[in-house]
Scaffold this active site. Structure first.
Site, mmCIF file in Angstrom:
data_model
loop_
_atom_site.group_PDB
_atom_site.id
_atom_site.type_symbol
_atom_site.label_atom_id
_atom_site.label_comp_id
_atom_site.label_asym_id
_atom_site.label_seq_id
_atom_site.Cartn_x
_atom_site.Cartn_y
_atom_site.Cartn_z
ATOM 1 N N ARG A 167 54.306 -7.638 37.454
ATOM 2 C CA ARG A 167 54.956 -6.641 38.302
ATOM 3 C C ARG A 167 55.925 -7.358 39.239
ATOM 4 O O ARG A 167 55.527 -8.170 40.060
ATOM 5 C CB ARG A 167 53.925 -5.858 39.123
ATOM 6 C CG ARG A 167 54.574 -4.890 40.110
ATOM 7 C CD ARG A 167 53.558 -4.107 40.933
ATOM 8 N NE ARG A 167 54.248 -3.426 42.020
ATOM 9 C CZ ARG A 167 54.057 -3.659 43.312
ATOM 10 N NH1 ARG A 167 53.163 -4.549 43.702
ATOM 11 N NH2 ARG A 167 54.750 -3.011 44.216
ATOM 12 N N HIS A 186 61.313 -2.629 46.950
ATOM 13 C CA HIS A 186 60.283 -3.340 47.702
ATOM 14 C C HIS A 186 60.914 -3.835 49.008
ATOM 15 O O HIS A 186 60.983 -5.041 49.268
ATOM 16 C CB HIS A 186 59.712 -4.489 46.877
ATOM 17 C CG HIS A 186 58.381 -4.978 47.375
ATOM 18 N ND1 HIS A 186 57.273 -5.102 46.559
ATOM 19 C CD2 HIS A 186 57.968 -5.380 48.608
ATOM 20 C CE1 HIS A 186 56.246 -5.565 47.266
ATOM 21 N NE2 HIS A 186 56.646 -5.748 48.508
ATOM 22 N N GLU A 197 54.962 0.806 49.025
ATOM 23 C CA GLU A 197 54.427 0.974 50.376
ATOM 24 C C GLU A 197 55.417 1.649 51.330
ATOM 25 O O GLU A 197 55.856 1.052 52.326
ATOM 26 C CB GLU A 197 53.987 -0.377 50.937
ATOM 27 C CG GLU A 197 52.858 -1.008 50.149
ATOM 28 C CD GLU A 197 52.340 -2.305 50.789
ATOM 29 O OE1 GLU A 197 52.832 -2.671 51.875
ATOM 30 O OE2 GLU A 197 51.445 -2.938 50.204
ATOM 31 N N ASN A 244 48.015 -0.527 46.545
ATOM 32 C CA ASN A 244 47.931 -1.861 47.128
ATOM 33 C C ASN A 244 46.781 -1.855 48.127
ATOM 34 O O ASN A 244 46.818 -1.115 49.118
ATOM 35 C CB ASN A 244 49.226 -2.237 47.840
ATOM 36 C CG ASN A 244 50.383 -2.471 46.879
ATOM 37 O OD1 ASN A 244 50.205 -2.421 45.665
ATOM 38 N ND2 ASN A 244 51.557 -2.717 47.419
ATOM 39 N N TYR A 298 43.889 -4.379 50.239
ATOM 40 C CA TYR A 298 43.472 -5.726 50.621
ATOM 41 C C TYR A 298 42.168 -5.743 51.409
ATOM 42 O O TYR A 298 41.345 -6.632 51.232
ATOM 43 C CB TYR A 298 44.565 -6.401 51.466
ATOM 44 C CG TYR A 298 45.805 -6.742 50.690
ATOM 45 C CD1 TYR A 298 45.970 -7.994 50.123
ATOM 46 C CD2 TYR A 298 46.824 -5.806 50.509
ATOM 47 C CE1 TYR A 298 47.113 -8.327 49.408
ATOM 48 C CE2 TYR A 298 47.966 -6.119 49.791
ATOM 49 C CZ TYR A 298 48.111 -7.377 49.237
ATOM 50 O OH TYR A 298 49.236 -7.675 48.514
ATOM 51 N N GLU A 307 48.456 -4.287 43.895
ATOM 52 C CA GLU A 307 48.344 -5.521 44.667
ATOM 53 C C GLU A 307 46.923 -5.647 45.182
ATOM 54 O O GLU A 307 46.327 -4.676 45.644
ATOM 55 C CB GLU A 307 49.292 -5.553 45.876
ATOM 56 C CG GLU A 307 50.752 -5.745 45.550
ATOM 57 C CD GLU A 307 51.626 -5.799 46.808
ATOM 58 O OE1 GLU A 307 51.102 -6.167 47.886
ATOM 59 O OE2 GLU A 307 52.812 -5.462 46.706
ATOM 60 N N TRP A 329 47.854 -10.211 43.840
ATOM 61 C CA TRP A 329 48.929 -10.669 44.715
ATOM 62 C C TRP A 329 48.514 -12.041 45.239
ATOM 63 O O TRP A 329 47.517 -12.144 45.920
ATOM 64 C CB TRP A 329 49.156 -9.686 45.874
ATOM 65 C CG TRP A 329 50.304 -10.146 46.721
ATOM 66 C CD1 TRP A 329 50.256 -10.989 47.798
ATOM 67 C CD2 TRP A 329 51.687 -9.818 46.526
ATOM 68 N NE1 TRP A 329 51.512 -11.223 48.279
ATOM 69 C CE2 TRP A 329 52.417 -10.510 47.516
ATOM 70 C CE3 TRP A 329 52.381 -9.023 45.598
ATOM 71 C CZ2 TRP A 329 53.800 -10.428 47.622
ATOM 72 C CZ3 TRP A 329 53.761 -8.939 45.717
ATOM 73 C CH2 TRP A 329 54.459 -9.626 46.704
ATOM 74 N N TRP A 336 57.191 -12.122 54.704
ATOM 75 C CA TRP A 336 57.790 -11.217 55.677
ATOM 76 C C TRP A 336 57.800 -11.802 57.088
ATOM 77 O O TRP A 336 58.254 -12.920 57.273
ATOM 78 C CB TRP A 336 57.123 -9.837 55.597
ATOM 79 C CG TRP A 336 57.088 -9.302 54.192
ATOM 80 C CD1 TRP A 336 55.988 -9.111 53.400
ATOM 81 C CD2 TRP A 336 58.224 -8.955 53.366
ATOM 82 N NE1 TRP A 336 56.357 -8.653 52.155
ATOM 83 C CE2 TRP A 336 57.713 -8.543 52.099
ATOM 84 C CE3 TRP A 336 59.601 -8.946 53.564
ATOM 85 C CZ2 TRP A 336 58.542 -8.126 51.063
ATOM 86 C CZ3 TRP A 336 60.437 -8.529 52.533
ATOM 87 C CH2 TRP A 336 59.906 -8.128 51.307
ATOM 88 N N PHE A 350 49.467 -16.617 49.779
ATOM 89 C CA PHE A 350 48.707 -15.653 48.979
ATOM 90 C C PHE A 350 48.643 -16.027 47.505
ATOM 91 O O PHE A 350 47.996 -15.340 46.723
ATOM 92 C CB PHE A 350 49.347 -14.264 49.082
ATOM 93 C CG PHE A 350 48.932 -13.457 50.271
ATOM 94 C CD1 PHE A 350 47.868 -12.571 50.197
ATOM 95 C CD2 PHE A 350 49.614 -13.556 51.470
ATOM 96 C CE1 PHE A 350 47.486 -11.800 51.287
ATOM 97 C CE2 PHE A 350 49.256 -12.787 52.569
ATOM 98 C CZ PHE A 350 48.183 -11.913 52.482
#
Length: 508
Positions: free
Chosen positions: A100, A145, A191, A322, A324, A394, A443, A451, A459
């Site tokens: 992806r 994205h 997102e 996504n 986490y 993700e 991910w 970012w 990651f």
């Protein structure tokens, strides 16, 4: 949908460290289940001034002093633009069946307007897609994205102007026409909540706005929802029958577990999910925003016309999630969170139970705690409410970058191995619960530009040596995945572990 969660104890549904040392194997998933890795264009590509690419809002944001923790940017990133063949080979050798990636809007249309196609940009993605398919790897393409063409931001306010829906549809049309003969899985927007909140409320992401947070985040979200629907409509009417693909959107969500059995805390947890998932999925599945958002936001929340609702209807073939981490959620009269969006919810995110036990082991980022049972609850919740196929687009965790730590120690990422083993076991349990989960993407393939945190967080399954020609080194987690994908049980760390990782590094 689950009758009982085997990953939690009876005390508020939360255990203290998140791990249960549960083994998982490829055989725990359906034969056609997709396993892949994810990246995004600004985080990995680099080549910011090459191949006819125009600037994006993240180029401008990262070059503004004080916006990025380590004062870095994505000008070079990990140079995926030039090293994509090396990275595709890594994906293949590790045994993943899908990749992806996101397409940079400003590589296709440098000004974002759709008046002139940049053929060099199209050629780059054609080379990437062809390389993937030659190695038996299915491309999953994300259209947006976060790297909006800068011209659209400066000339019209980006996502705050309704005209952007038309420009996004033109861009999507061009991508479907250029790549859709080979790309069968499309994700429109990644997102949208983060673009709305971090970009237009708190201001910690590009374009960095926080001047009118009672209006702008809701407008940015509204236009992203309609942009998705417009792109899906283009695909449905012009391409889907011939190309045979599918279209989804990617939402992000922490699981919200009520802090206590109090009615107020249970309502707060439900409210949290409505604000995070319902904000985007309710309009796309039911035609309007959640009632609780209408109640709390009033006329700050935009409205959908009847024409809009027709566009929204049936615009999703699947949902990308996504996920986490998870949080305990309590009701508060005044939230300590930053931003209008979070204060409006009147909720508090908590990481400790009343006895002081953590919800899970902490990763490097302050927001990321390892809570494997949360993904199972999230998948069950989405499946039960929205009744669409799901992909985990993700899932992963980060380590702190530390150039004082020897390379072999950075590669021996024990916590990440445990993270993937137990989160995957939780996904497998969700499938047994009856959830239609069709794929899982880790991910991330490689360490990359994270970012606002720049290169301070890692990651990746593959370590990138930022000080030594961006050399790639597979980590223990890459080795674990390689074994897992070849049908063997995820092995615990052994005395021979390091030598096996080194052997894998040599082979790759």
């Amino acid at each position: 949908m689950a009758e009982k969660d085997e990953f939690v104890n009876e005390n508020n549904g939360v255990n203290s460290i998140g791990f249960v040392n549960k083994e998982v194997s490829r055989a725990d998933f359906p034969p056609n289940f997709v396993f892949g890795v994810s990246t995004s264009s600004y985080q990995v590509e680099g080549a910011c001034n090459e191949g006819g690419r125009g600037p994006s809002i993240w180029d401008a944001f990262t070059h503004t002093q004080g916006k990025i923790v380590d004062h870095s940017n994505g000008d070079v990133a990990v140079d995926h633009y030039h090293r994509y063949m090396e990275d595709v080979d890594l994906i293949a050798k590790l045994g993943f069946g899908a990749y992806r990636f996101s397409i940079s809007w400003s590589r296709i249309f440098p000004d974002g307007l759709g008046s002139k196609v940049n053929h060099e940009g199209v050629a780059f993605y054609n080379r990437l897609i062809d390389a993937l398919l030659q190695r038996g790897i299915q491309p999953y393409a994300t259209l947006y994205h976060w790297d909006l063409p800068l011209h659209l931001q400066e000339s019209m306010g980006g996502w705050l102007d309704k005209k952007i829906i038309e420009y996004f549809a033109i861009y999507a049309d061009t991508c479907f026409a250029s790549f859709g003969d080979r790309v069968k899985n499309w994700l429109t927007i990644n997102e949208p909540l983060q673009t709305a909140i971090n970009g237009h409320d708190i201001g910690i992401f590009a374009p960095g706005r926080c001047e009118n947070s009672s209006i702008e985040p809701y407008l940015a979200a509204h236009h992203q929802i309609l942009a998705h629907a417009a792109a899906a409509s283009v695909y449905r009417s012009k391409y889907q029958e011939k190309q045979g693909g599918q279209v989804g959107i990617v939402v992000d969500c922490e699981w919200a577990e009520a802090y206590s059995d109090k009615i107020e805390d249970k309502a707060a947890a439900a409210r949290r999910l409505d604000f995070h998932l319902g904000w985007f999925l309710d309009p796309l599945c039911f035609g309007d925003y959640p009632e609780i958002m209408r109640e709390r936001l009033g006329d700050q929340l935009p409205t959908f016309s009847e024409e809009d609702k027709k566009l929204l209807a049936n615009s999703l073939d699947f949902i990308g999630l996504n996920h986490y981490t998870s949080r305990l959620i309590s009701h508060v009269t005044e939230s300590s969170d930053s931003g209008h969006f979070y204060r409006t919810q009147a909720t508090e995110r908590i990481v400790e139970r009343e006895g002081g036990e953590l919800i899970g082991e902490k990763a490097a980022s302050e927001w990321l705690y390892v809570v494997p049972w949360g993904i199972r609850k999230t998948l069950n919740y989405i499946a039960q409410k929205y009744k669409l196929p799901l992909y985990v687009t993700e899932n992963g965790m980060d380590d702190e970058d530390d150039d004082k730590v020897p390379l072999n120690e950075m590669l021996d990422d024990k916590l990440r191995v445990r993270f993937f083993r137990e989160y995957l076991a939780s996904v497998a349990s969700a499938i047994k619960d009856g959830v239609d989960v069709r794929g899982y993407f880790a991910w991330s393939l490689v360490d990359n530009f994270e970012w606002a945190q720049g290169y301070t967080k890692r990651f990746g399954l593959v370590y990138v040596d930022y000080k030594n020609e961006l050399t790639r080194h597979p980590k223990s987690s890459a080795y674990w995945f390689s074994k897992f994908l070849r049908g063997r049980k995820g092995e615990r760390r052994s005395r021979a572990h390091r030598s096996l990782v080194n052997a894998l590094s040599t082979a790759l």
